[in-house]
Design a protein around this motif. Structure first.
Motif, mmCIF file in Angstrom:
data_model
loop_
_atom_site.group_PDB
_atom_site.id
_atom_site.type_symbol
_atom_site.label_atom_id
_atom_site.label_comp_id
_atom_site.label_asym_id
_atom_site.label_seq_id
_atom_site.Cartn_x
_atom_site.Cartn_y
_atom_site.Cartn_z
ATOM 1 N N GLY A 110 23.440 19.263 14.021
ATOM 2 C CA GLY A 110 23.119 17.776 13.547
ATOM 3 C C GLY A 110 23.383 17.616 12.004
ATOM 4 N N PRO A 111 22.936 16.311 11.630
ATOM 5 C CA PRO A 111 23.085 15.951 10.143
ATOM 6 C C PRO A 111 22.510 17.213 8.938
ATOM 7 N N ASN A 112 21.506 17.746 9.276
ATOM 8 C CA ASN A 112 20.724 18.754 8.468
ATOM 9 C C ASN A 112 21.804 20.031 8.323
ATOM 10 N N THR A 113 22.146 20.353 9.409
ATOM 11 C CA THR A 113 23.181 21.510 9.654
ATOM 12 C C THR A 113 24.400 21.120 8.704
ATOM 13 N N ILE A 114 24.853 20.000 9.136
ATOM 14 C CA ILE A 114 26.194 19.477 8.247
ATOM 15 C C ILE A 114 26.166 19.450 6.793
ATOM 16 N N LYS A 115 24.730 18.894 6.476
ATOM 17 C CA LYS A 115 24.658 18.966 4.994
ATOM 18 C C LYS A 115 24.776 20.341 4.198
ATOM 19 N N ALA A 116 24.101 21.214 5.018
ATOM 20 C CA ALA A 116 23.946 22.550 4.412
ATOM 21 C C ALA A 116 25.398 22.922 4.341
ATOM 22 N N LEU A 117 26.177 22.933 5.591
ATOM 23 C CA LEU A 117 27.585 23.391 5.428
ATOM 24 C C LEU A 117 28.407 22.744 4.528
ATOM 25 N N GLN A 118 28.248 21.543 4.251
ATOM 26 C CA GLN A 118 28.860 20.871 3.140
ATOM 27 C C GLN A 118 28.507 21.486 1.773
ATOM 28 N N ARG A 119 27.305 21.731 1.574
ATOM 29 C CA ARG A 119 27.068 22.580 0.343
ATOM 30 C C ARG A 119 27.856 23.634 0.256
ATOM 31 N N LEU A 120 28.031 24.598 1.309
ATOM 32 C CA LEU A 120 28.702 25.782 1.318
ATOM 33 C C LEU A 120 30.262 25.518 0.896
ATOM 34 N N LEU A 121 30.867 24.483 1.679
ATOM 35 C CA LEU A 121 32.436 23.974 1.554
ATOM 36 C C LEU A 121 32.451 23.283 0.258
ATOM 37 N N LYS A 122 31.393 22.821 -0.290
ATOM 38 C CA LYS A 122 31.662 22.431 -1.868
ATOM 39 C C LYS A 122 31.763 23.161 -2.900
ATOM 40 N N ASP A 123 31.011 24.517 -2.630
ATOM 41 C CA ASP A 123 30.873 25.694 -3.604
ATOM 42 C C ASP A 123 32.461 26.331 -3.317
ATOM 43 N N SER A 124 32.851 26.650 -2.288
ATOM 44 C CA SER A 124 33.967 27.546 -2.248
ATOM 45 C C SER A 124 35.117 27.034 -1.651
ATOM 46 N N TYR A 125 35.350 25.803 -0.840
ATOM 47 C CA TYR A 125 36.246 25.643 0.037
ATOM 48 C C TYR A 125 36.992 24.349 -0.220
ATOM 49 N N GLY A 126 36.684 23.697 -1.220
ATOM 50 C CA GLY A 126 37.392 22.328 -1.804
ATOM 51 C C GLY A 126 37.064 20.974 -1.345
ATOM 52 N N TYR A 127 35.602 21.099 -0.722
ATOM 53 C CA TYR A 127 35.087 19.797 -0.347
ATOM 54 C C TYR A 127 34.636 18.883 -1.597
ATOM 55 N N ASP A 132 26.539 14.226 2.889
ATOM 56 C CA ASP A 132 25.830 13.009 3.682
ATOM 57 C C ASP A 132 25.523 13.408 5.149
ATOM 58 N N GLY A 133 25.757 14.684 5.534
ATOM 59 C CA GLY A 133 25.589 15.036 6.927
ATOM 60 C C GLY A 133 26.473 14.455 7.892
ATOM 61 N N ILE A 134 27.586 13.939 7.567
ATOM 62 C CA ILE A 134 28.645 13.405 8.261
ATOM 63 C C ILE A 134 29.766 14.287 8.375
ATOM 64 N N ALA A 135 30.263 14.781 9.387
ATOM 65 C CA ALA A 135 31.667 15.645 9.529
ATOM 66 C C ALA A 135 32.759 14.783 9.537
ATOM 67 N N GLY A 136 32.999 14.134 8.585
ATOM 68 C CA GLY A 136 34.424 13.292 8.512
ATOM 69 C C GLY A 136 35.515 14.347 7.998
ATOM 70 N N SER A 137 36.697 13.568 7.526
ATOM 71 C CA SER A 137 37.792 14.256 7.603
ATOM 72 C C SER A 137 37.864 15.104 6.381
ATOM 73 N N GLY A 138 37.232 14.987 5.226
ATOM 74 C CA GLY A 138 36.960 15.934 4.282
ATOM 75 C C GLY A 138 36.316 17.257 4.664
ATOM 76 N N THR A 139 35.020 16.948 5.155
ATOM 77 C CA THR A 139 34.294 18.092 5.723
ATOM 78 C C THR A 139 35.080 18.963 6.542
ATOM 79 N N ARG A 140 36.021 18.210 7.802
ATOM 80 C CA ARG A 140 36.775 18.986 8.565
ATOM 81 C C ARG A 140 37.751 19.796 7.952
ATOM 82 N N ALA A 141 38.660 19.273 6.919
ATOM 83 C CA ALA A 141 39.493 19.963 6.402
ATOM 84 C C ALA A 141 38.921 21.039 5.423
ATOM 85 N N ALA A 142 38.097 20.888 4.691
ATOM 86 C CA ALA A 142 37.284 22.068 4.076
ATOM 87 C C ALA A 142 36.907 23.181 5.220
ATOM 88 N N PHE A 143 36.117 22.840 6.343
ATOM 89 C CA PHE A 143 35.936 23.839 7.381
ATOM 90 C C PHE A 143 36.996 24.445 7.834
#
Length: 148
Positions: A110-127, A132-143
């Motif tokens: 859910g949103p809280n899991t996605i927020k934490a995932l976004q923090r990981l992706l922002k740190d090292s994978y170009g997010y 915001d807890g929304i798995a949009g196109s930027g989150t999906r590309a970084a994932f």
């Protein structure tokens, strides 16, 4: 005699028409009640955790994630390329340890899991998007980059 027979015929036609109209009205009401009841019952059901949620990953990419989770986060399920409840529980353990996830380890991405995932992706994978807890196109590309 003739006017009496005509009167009875007209009265009979009116009675039949009235019965038919009443039946149609009742049928419409009972149909509407059935539909309304079915809609209410469907809305009242609790939502279930999705069976799998790969957030745009291919099966091969999801298998890479499952390998990572098996190697480091206690994932013991099949390496099948389907990120299901047990995959997400293992991922939540990772996210809770390093990326600020504070929710239940329930396997629901859910949103809280996605927020934490976004923090990981922002740190090292170009997010570069919002946390915001929304798995949009930027989150999906970084994932996808994470899973490569």
């Amino acid at each position: 005699m003739r006017p009496n027979a005509l009167g009875r015929t007209i009265a009979g036609v009116i009675a039949v028409a009235g019965l038919a109209a009443g039946s149609v009205a009742t049928a419409g009401t009972s149909f509407a009640a059935t539909t309304s009841t079915a809609r209410t019952a469907a809305v009242a059901q609790p939502s279930a955790v999705a069976a799998t949620q790969n957030f745009g990953l291919t099966s091969a990419e999801a298998k890479n994630v499952q390998d990572f989770l098996a190697d480091h986060w206690g994932y013991t399920g099949a390496i099948d390329g389907q990120l299901g409840t047990n995959s997400w529980k293992a991922f939540q353990r990772c996210l809770a340890t390093y990326w600020g996830y504070t929710g239940d380890i329930d396997g629901d991405p859910g949103p809280n899991t996605i927020k934490a995932l976004q923090r990981l992706l922002k740190d090292s994978y170009g997010y570069t998007g919002a946390i915001d807890g929304i798995a949009g196109s930027g989150t999906r590309a970084a994932f996808k980059r994470f899973a490569a």
